[in-house]
Design a protein around this motif. Structure first.
Motif, PDB file in Angstrom:
ATOM      1  N   ARG A   1       0.892  -1.163   0.170  1.00 33.36           N
ATOM      2  CA  ARG A   1      -0.026   0.010   0.008  1.00 33.36           C
ATOM      3  C   ARG A   1       0.878   1.342  -0.006  1.00 33.36           C
ATOM      4  O   ARG A   1       2.006   1.042   1.019  1.00 33.36           O
ATOM      5  N   GLN A   2       0.656   2.319  -0.832  1.00 35.54           N
ATOM      6  CA  GLN A   2       1.449   3.570  -1.017  1.00 35.54           C
ATOM      7  C   GLN A   2       0.246   4.415  -0.908  1.00 35.54           C
ATOM      8  O   GLN A   2      -0.399   4.925  -1.821  1.00 35.54           O
ATOM      9  N   GLY A   3       0.076   5.192   0.262  1.00 39.64           N
ATOM     10  CA  GLY A   3      -1.036   6.160   0.551  1.00 39.64           C
ATOM     11  C   GLY A   3      -2.343   5.115   0.569  1.00 39.64           C
ATOM     12  O   GLY A   3      -2.621   4.268   1.028  1.00 39.64           O
ATOM     13  N   GLU A   4      -3.182   5.835  -0.411  1.00 39.00           N
ATOM     14  CA  GLU A   4      -4.496   5.273  -0.499  1.00 39.00           C
ATOM     15  C   GLU A   4      -4.536   4.353  -1.972  1.00 39.00           C
ATOM     16  O   GLU A   4      -5.439   3.565  -2.197  1.00 39.00           O
ATOM     17  N   GLN A   5      -3.364   4.017  -2.509  1.00 37.65           N
ATOM     18  CA  GLN A   5      -3.143   3.165  -3.661  1.00 37.65           C
ATOM     19  C   GLN A   5      -2.220   2.060  -3.338  1.00 37.65           C
ATOM     20  O   GLN A   5      -1.551   2.069  -2.507  1.00 37.65           O
ATOM     21  N   TRP A   6      -2.515   1.126  -4.271  1.00 38.25           N
ATOM     22  CA  TRP A   6      -1.530  -0.105  -4.166  1.00 38.25           C
ATOM     23  C   TRP A   6      -0.644  -0.133  -5.196  1.00 38.25           C
ATOM     24  O   TRP A   6      -0.679   0.405  -6.430  1.00 38.25           O
ATOM     25  N   ALA A   7       0.751  -0.381  -5.092  1.00 40.69           N
ATOM     26  CA  ALA A   7       1.935  -0.447  -5.814  1.00 40.69           C
ATOM     27  C   ALA A   7       2.643  -1.578  -5.564  1.00 40.69           C
ATOM     28  O   ALA A   7       2.447  -2.549  -4.764  1.00 40.69           O
ATOM     29  N   GLY A   8       3.591  -1.388  -6.543  1.00 43.58           N
ATOM     30  CA  GLY A   8       4.537  -2.842  -6.302  1.00 43.58           C
ATOM     31  C   GLY A   8       5.195  -3.390  -7.653  1.00 43.58           C
ATOM     32  O   GLY A   8       4.592  -3.297  -8.749  1.00 43.58           O
ATOM     33  N   ILE A   9       6.030  -4.224  -7.381  1.00 45.25           N
ATOM     34  CA  ILE A   9       6.738  -4.984  -8.712  1.00 45.25           C
ATOM     35  C   ILE A   9       5.807  -5.661  -9.722  1.00 45.25           C
ATOM     36  O   ILE A   9       5.661  -5.629 -10.677  1.00 45.25           O
ATOM     37  N   ASP A  10       4.982  -6.510  -8.656  1.00 44.14           N
ATOM     38  CA  ASP A  10       3.909  -7.310  -9.276  1.00 44.14           C
ATOM     39  C   ASP A  10       2.695  -6.355  -9.941  1.00 44.14           C
ATOM     40  O   ASP A  10       2.411  -7.030 -10.920  1.00 44.14           O
ATOM     41  N   LYS A  11       2.305  -5.632  -9.223  1.00 39.97           N
ATOM     42  CA  LYS A  11       1.220  -4.683  -9.903  1.00 39.97           C
ATOM     43  C   LYS A  11       1.688  -4.264 -11.179  1.00 39.97           C
ATOM     44  O   LYS A  11       0.994  -4.068 -12.214  1.00 39.97           O
ATOM     45  N   ASP A  12       2.973  -3.696 -11.399  1.00 34.53           N
ATOM     46  CA  ASP A  12       3.581  -2.975 -12.479  1.00 34.53           C
ATOM     47  C   ASP A  12       3.724  -4.018 -13.429  1.00 34.53           C
ATOM     48  O   ASP A  12       3.390  -3.844 -14.812  1.00 34.53           O
ATOM     49  N   ILE A  13       4.047  -5.354 -13.131  1.00 33.41           N
ATOM     50  CA  ILE A  13       4.334  -6.327 -14.210  1.00 33.41           C
ATOM     51  C   ILE A  13       2.880  -6.650 -14.666  1.00 33.41           C
ATOM     52  O   ILE A  13       2.706  -6.687 -16.077  1.00 33.41           O
ATOM     53  N   VAL A  14       1.876  -6.803 -14.073  1.00 31.20           N
ATOM     54  CA  VAL A  14       0.696  -6.868 -14.403  1.00 31.20           C
ATOM     55  C   VAL A  14      -0.014  -6.219 -15.308  1.00 31.20           C
ATOM     56  O   VAL A  14      -0.577  -6.298 -16.599  1.00 31.20           O
ATOM     57  N   ASP A  15       0.107  -4.931 -15.179  1.00 34.59           N
ATOM     58  CA  ASP A  15      -0.434  -3.639 -15.872  1.00 34.59           C
ATOM     59  C   ASP A  15       0.420  -3.697 -17.335  1.00 34.59           C
ATOM     60  O   ASP A  15      -0.193  -3.428 -18.236  1.00 34.59           O
ATOM     61  N   GLU A  16       1.828  -3.981 -17.228  1.00 35.02           N
ATOM     62  CA  GLU A  16       2.558  -4.033 -18.413  1.00 35.02           C
ATOM     63  C   GLU A  16       2.155  -5.277 -19.309  1.00 35.02           C
ATOM     64  O   GLU A  16       2.114  -5.082 -20.468  1.00 35.02           O
ATOM     65  N   LEU A  17       1.992  -6.479 -18.541  1.00 30.24           N
ATOM     66  CA  LEU A  17       1.579  -7.662 -19.464  1.00 30.24           C
ATOM     67  C   LEU A  17       0.099  -7.381 -20.179  1.00 30.24           C
ATOM     68  O   LEU A  17      -0.145  -7.671 -21.211  1.00 30.24           O
ATOM     69  N   ALA A  18      -0.737  -6.582 -19.387  1.00 31.59           N
ATOM     70  CA  ALA A  18      -2.163  -6.212 -19.918  1.00 31.59           C
ATOM     71  C   ALA A  18      -1.967  -5.302 -21.212  1.00 31.59           C
ATOM     72  O   ALA A  18      -2.681  -5.482 -22.183  1.00 31.59           O
ATOM     73  N   ARG A  19      -0.857  -4.414 -21.069  1.00 33.07           N
ATOM     74  CA  ARG A  19      -0.881  -3.369 -22.080  1.00 33.07           C
ATOM     75  C   ARG A  19      -0.378  -4.063 -23.430  1.00 33.07           C
ATOM     76  O   ARG A  19      -0.503  -3.995 -24.662  1.00 33.07           O
TER      77      ARG A  19
END
Length: 266
Positions: free
Chosen positions: A44-62
């Motif tokens: 958790r980063q403030g009110e949002q969720w962050a992290g290596i795995d989140k960024d990887i999933v976002d890039e996989l979707a893109r």
């Protein structure tokens, strides 16, 4: 006249339906990706969720065009749902013979477990044997986690003495350590940077790399019930992300460049 035109109209409707069915089959998703809080991988980063795995999933979707819907759940429930066939994906999964019967694994990171010891305990114990010899020292782990042969054998000895707390999740584990309920926790090396930046913990513990040869492999996990075409797209995209440097760049957003380099699965 209308009767004579009916077959042509019917054919047109059937063609449209066939086209729509083909488009649906050609699409990718929606696939549900369940995440669980775990240091730099998902936090958790403030009110949002962050992290290596989140960024990887976002890039996989893109890259793939697949619709990947991220949700949060407990690690134990995630593996139960994957086994039952009610979940499509998760990240940072550790492959085992049993798990490979119901899911496919594509490795993308490696780490190893390290022992974090509160400073006051580290004054008198800095090895597994020294910790085991002091009955007042207690350890916490996340319930169901495997830590490698050496650590698991050591933990079993401490369990028989009632010295191991089984935390239900990462947040509880960190709180136990922060408030001094336990003097030690086991954490993947990928999480050390995040914990050292934590204001409530910074400067209050030592990191001991006591079993350097026992690495842990983290993988993208896709249920075997997901269509092979979709799984193949995701696996190909993940491998391309490693080859073109994207994976390392994502890791460097959350950990040091040195740790990111060490985390890349060979």
């Amino acid at each position: 006249m209308p009767l004579r035109r009916a077959p042509a109209a019917l054919a047109a409707v059937l063609a449209c339906l066939a086209g729509a069915g083909h488009a649906t089959a050609a699409g990718c998703g929606p696939l549900t990706v369940a995440m669980y809080e775990h240091g730099a991988l998902y936090y958790r980063q403030g009110e949002q969720w962050a992290g290596i795995d989140k960024d990887i999933v976002d890039e996989l979707a893109r890259r793939t065009g697949c619709e990947l819907r991220m949700t949060r759940d407990s690690r134990i429930r995630i593996w139960t749902m994957l086994k039952e066939g009610t979940l499509d994906m998760t990240m940072s999964g550790i492959p085992t013979a049993e798990r490979e019967t119901f899911a496919r694994f594509t490795p993308y990171l490696q780490a190893r477990n390290m022992l974090l010891l509160r400073n006051e305990a580290a004054r008198s114990a800095t090895t597994l044997e020294q910790i085991a010899a002091q009955p007042e020292l207690k350890v916490a782990v996340i319930k169901g986690f495997k830590h490698g042969a050496s650590y698991d054998s050591w933990l079993e000895r401490l369990r028989q003495q009632g010295r191991v707390f089984e935390a239900p999740d990462y947040a509880t584990l960190v709180r136990l350590f922060q408030h001094g309920r336990v003097q030690a926790i086991l954490q993947l090396s990928s999480n050390i940077d995040v914990l050292q930046r934590d204001k409530a913990l910074a400067g209050r513990f030592r990191v001991l790399d006591l079993v350097p040869r026992e690495n842990v492999i983290g993988a993208m996990v896709v249920s075997r019930l997901v269509a092979e075409t979709h799984t193949g797209k995701l696996e190909q995209a993940l491998r391309a992300m490693r080859d073109d440097g994207t994976l390392k760049a994502i890791m460097e957003r959350h950990v040091s460049p040195e740790r990111a380099q060490a985390m890349l699965a060979r």
